[in-house]
Write a protein that holds these residues in place. Sequence first.
Motif, PDB file in Angstrom:
ATOM      1  N   ALA A   1       0.837  -1.211   0.000  1.00 44.73           N
ATOM      2  CA  ALA A   1       0.000   0.000   0.000  1.00 44.73           C
ATOM      3  C   ALA A   1       0.865   1.252   0.000  1.00 44.73           C
ATOM      4  O   ALA A   1       0.583   2.216  -0.706  1.00 44.73           O
ATOM      5  N   ARG A   2       1.938   1.227   0.779  1.00 46.50           N
ATOM      6  CA  ARG A   2       2.843   2.385   0.833  1.00 46.50           C
ATOM      7  C   ARG A   2       3.627   2.540  -0.463  1.00 46.50           C
ATOM      8  O   ARG A   2       3.862   3.653  -0.916  1.00 46.50           O
ATOM      9  N   LYS A   3       4.042   1.448  -1.074  1.00 48.98           N
ATOM     10  CA  LYS A   3       4.817   1.517  -2.314  1.00 48.98           C
ATOM     11  C   LYS A   3       4.035   2.189  -3.439  1.00 48.98           C
ATOM     12  O   LYS A   3       4.633   2.837  -4.294  1.00 48.98           O
ATOM     13  N   VAL A   4       2.715   1.997  -3.453  1.00 49.98           N
ATOM     14  CA  VAL A   4       1.913   2.602  -4.527  1.00 49.98           C
ATOM     15  C   VAL A   4       1.458   4.012  -4.180  1.00 49.98           C
ATOM     16  O   VAL A   4       0.776   4.659  -4.970  1.00 49.98           O
ATOM     17  N   GLY A   5       1.832   4.499  -2.995  1.00 48.21           N
ATOM     18  CA  GLY A   5       1.499   5.872  -2.638  1.00 48.21           C
ATOM     19  C   GLY A   5       0.324   6.018  -1.710  1.00 48.21           C
ATOM     20  O   GLY A   5      -0.150   7.128  -1.473  1.00 48.21           O
ATOM     21  N   GLY A   6      -0.161   4.918  -1.164  1.00 52.12           N
ATOM     22  CA  GLY A   6      -1.291   4.979  -0.243  1.00 52.12           C
ATOM     23  C   GLY A   6      -0.844   4.790   1.192  1.00 52.12           C
ATOM     24  O   GLY A   6       0.350   4.812   1.498  1.00 52.12           O
ATOM     25  N   THR A   7      -1.806   4.622   2.059  1.00 52.56           N
ATOM     26  CA  THR A   7      -1.539   4.316   3.463  1.00 52.56           C
ATOM     27  C   THR A   7      -2.288   3.036   3.798  1.00 52.56           C
ATOM     28  O   THR A   7      -3.070   2.521   2.986  1.00 52.56           O
ATOM     29  N   VAL A   8      -2.077   2.555   5.016  1.00 50.69           N
ATOM     30  CA  VAL A   8      -2.692   1.288   5.431  1.00 50.69           C
ATOM     31  C   VAL A   8      -3.108   1.410   6.895  1.00 50.69           C
ATOM     32  O   VAL A   8      -3.060   2.510   7.447  1.00 50.69           O
ATOM     33  N   LEU A   9      -3.501   0.335   7.514  1.00 50.12           N
ATOM     34  CA  LEU A   9      -3.991   0.354   8.895  1.00 50.12           C
ATOM     35  C   LEU A   9      -3.143   1.195   9.829  1.00 50.12           C
ATOM     36  O   LEU A   9      -1.925   1.190   9.735  1.00 50.12           O
ATOM     37  N   ARG A  10      -3.834   1.867  10.732  1.00 48.69           N
ATOM     38  CA  ARG A  10      -3.147   2.688  11.727  1.00 48.69           C
ATOM     39  C   ARG A  10      -3.418   2.228  13.151  1.00 48.69           C
ATOM     40  O   ARG A  10      -2.734   2.662  14.069  1.00 48.69           O
ATOM     41  N   SER A  11      -4.429   1.368  13.354  1.00 46.67           N
ATOM     42  CA  SER A  11      -4.758   0.981  14.733  1.00 46.67           C
ATOM     43  C   SER A  11      -5.573  -0.303  14.757  1.00 46.67           C
ATOM     44  O   SER A  11      -6.157  -0.715  13.755  1.00 46.67           O
ATOM     45  N   ILE A  12      -5.633  -0.888  15.939  1.00 47.95           N
ATOM     46  CA  ILE A  12      -6.471  -2.070  16.149  1.00 47.95           C
ATOM     47  C   ILE A  12      -7.941  -1.692  15.971  1.00 47.95           C
ATOM     48  O   ILE A  12      -8.723  -2.454  15.404  1.00 47.95           O
ATOM     49  N   GLY A  13      -8.305  -0.498  16.442  1.00 43.72           N
ATOM     50  CA  GLY A  13      -9.688  -0.044  16.288  1.00 43.72           C
ATOM     51  C   GLY A  13     -10.086   0.055  14.828  1.00 43.72           C
ATOM     52  O   GLY A  13     -11.188  -0.344  14.451  1.00 43.72           O
ATOM     53  N   GLN A  14      -9.181   0.575  13.998  1.00 47.68           N
ATOM     54  CA  GLN A  14      -9.473   0.661  12.571  1.00 47.68           C
ATOM     55  C   GLN A  14      -9.599  -0.741  11.978  1.00 47.68           C
ATOM     56  O   GLN A  14     -10.508  -1.006  11.194  1.00 47.68           O
ATOM     57  N   ALA A  15      -8.707  -1.641  12.384  1.00 44.70           N
ATOM     58  CA  ALA A  15      -8.776  -3.015  11.877  1.00 44.70           C
ATOM     59  C   ALA A  15     -10.108  -3.658  12.251  1.00 44.70           C
ATOM     60  O   ALA A  15     -10.756  -4.292  11.417  1.00 44.70           O
ATOM     61  N   LYS A  16     -10.526  -3.473  13.491  1.00 41.51           N
ATOM     62  CA  LYS A  16     -11.797  -4.053  13.948  1.00 41.51           C
ATOM     63  C   LYS A  16     -12.979  -3.493  13.161  1.00 41.51           C
ATOM     64  O   LYS A  16     -13.904  -4.217  12.817  1.00 41.51           O
ATOM     65  N   SER A  17     -12.927  -2.201  12.849  1.00 42.46           N
ATOM     66  CA  SER A  17     -14.043  -1.585  12.128  1.00 42.46           C
ATOM     67  C   SER A  17     -14.098  -2.013  10.664  1.00 42.46           C
ATOM     68  O   SER A  17     -15.163  -1.937  10.050  1.00 42.46           O
ATOM     69  N   LEU A  18     -12.988  -2.467  10.107  1.00 41.61           N
ATOM     70  CA  LEU A  18     -12.940  -2.805   8.684  1.00 41.61           C
ATOM     71  C   LEU A  18     -13.045  -4.295   8.376  1.00 41.61           C
ATOM     72  O   LEU A  18     -13.438  -4.663   7.268  1.00 41.61           O
ATOM     73  N   THR A  19     -12.663  -5.154   9.322  1.00 43.01           N
ATOM     74  CA  THR A  19     -12.570  -6.568   9.001  1.00 43.01           C
ATOM     75  C   THR A  19     -13.917  -7.192   8.663  1.00 43.01           C
ATOM     76  O   THR A  19     -14.954  -6.799   9.194  1.00 43.01           O
ATOM     77  N   ARG A  20     -13.850  -8.138   7.768  1.00 41.01           N
ATOM     78  CA  ARG A  20     -15.032  -8.913   7.388  1.00 41.01           C
ATOM     79  C   ARG A  20     -14.984 -10.316   7.998  1.00 41.01           C
ATOM     80  O   ARG A  20     -15.870 -11.123   7.743  1.00 41.01           O
ATOM     81  N   VAL A  21     -13.951 -10.597   8.792  1.00 43.68           N
ATOM     82  CA  VAL A  21     -13.810 -11.896   9.446  1.00 43.68           C
ATOM     83  C   VAL A  21     -14.544 -11.838  10.786  1.00 43.68           C
ATOM     84  O   VAL A  21     -14.193 -11.019  11.640  1.00 43.68           O
ATOM     85  N   PRO A  22     -15.551 -12.685  10.967  1.00 40.26           N
ATOM     86  CA  PRO A  22     -16.306 -12.634  12.228  1.00 40.26           C
ATOM     87  C   PRO A  22     -15.474 -13.151  13.400  1.00 40.26           C
ATOM     88  O   PRO A  22     -14.712 -14.101  13.266  1.00 40.26           O
ATOM     89  N   ASP A  23     -15.627 -12.494  14.548  1.00 42.74           N
ATOM     90  CA  ASP A  23     -14.979 -12.941  15.779  1.00 42.74           C
ATOM     91  C   ASP A  23     -15.599 -14.240  16.261  1.00 42.74           C
ATOM     92  O   ASP A  23     -16.760 -14.541  15.968  1.00 42.74           O
TER      93      ASP A  23
END
Length: 177
Positions: free
Chosen positions: A84-106
Amino acid sequence: MAKAKPSSRIESSRLNTPTDLDPNDVKKIAEGLTVLSADLFALYIKTKNFHWHVSGPNFRDYHLLMDEQAAQIFAIIDSVGERARKVGGTVLRSIGQAKSLTRVPDNDADYVSPLDMLKELRDDNKALTAHMRELHAVTDEANDVATTSQLEEWIDQSEERTWFLYEATRDATEGGH
């Protein structure tokens, strides 16, 4: 004291790695990779959870299988973020962001049977494969050959995990020997 968020586009532009990809494509690709990294973190934690809590007569085989799979998933995470960084973007910044985005059920149940663990991980890996195929279409359309190529490797690994989990859950009456 927490750092202040960038107050202008100039501050956030410091993370814009130069690329020949279209800026709109970079945004779509980076967003897709961010969600993928959230899914991978969630699947890694779930796989380790089941690895730690598996029990029963096939304990050793299942414990080792899930440990191998968790290590493979974890190894992909850094590559996703760096891509993601190599192409000029950004990626996850926190566990909270990961939790809000994931499609894998707990699954934080007190007890899950070993076969249910394997079936759940099988289905999660199968869904992950489908999501990666969707992102593959985006990267292919953008002519991002490097991300497309990496996705093909990750898809193959996910398909293998799904296959191993499927075979481990087959009943002898289904044609297994």
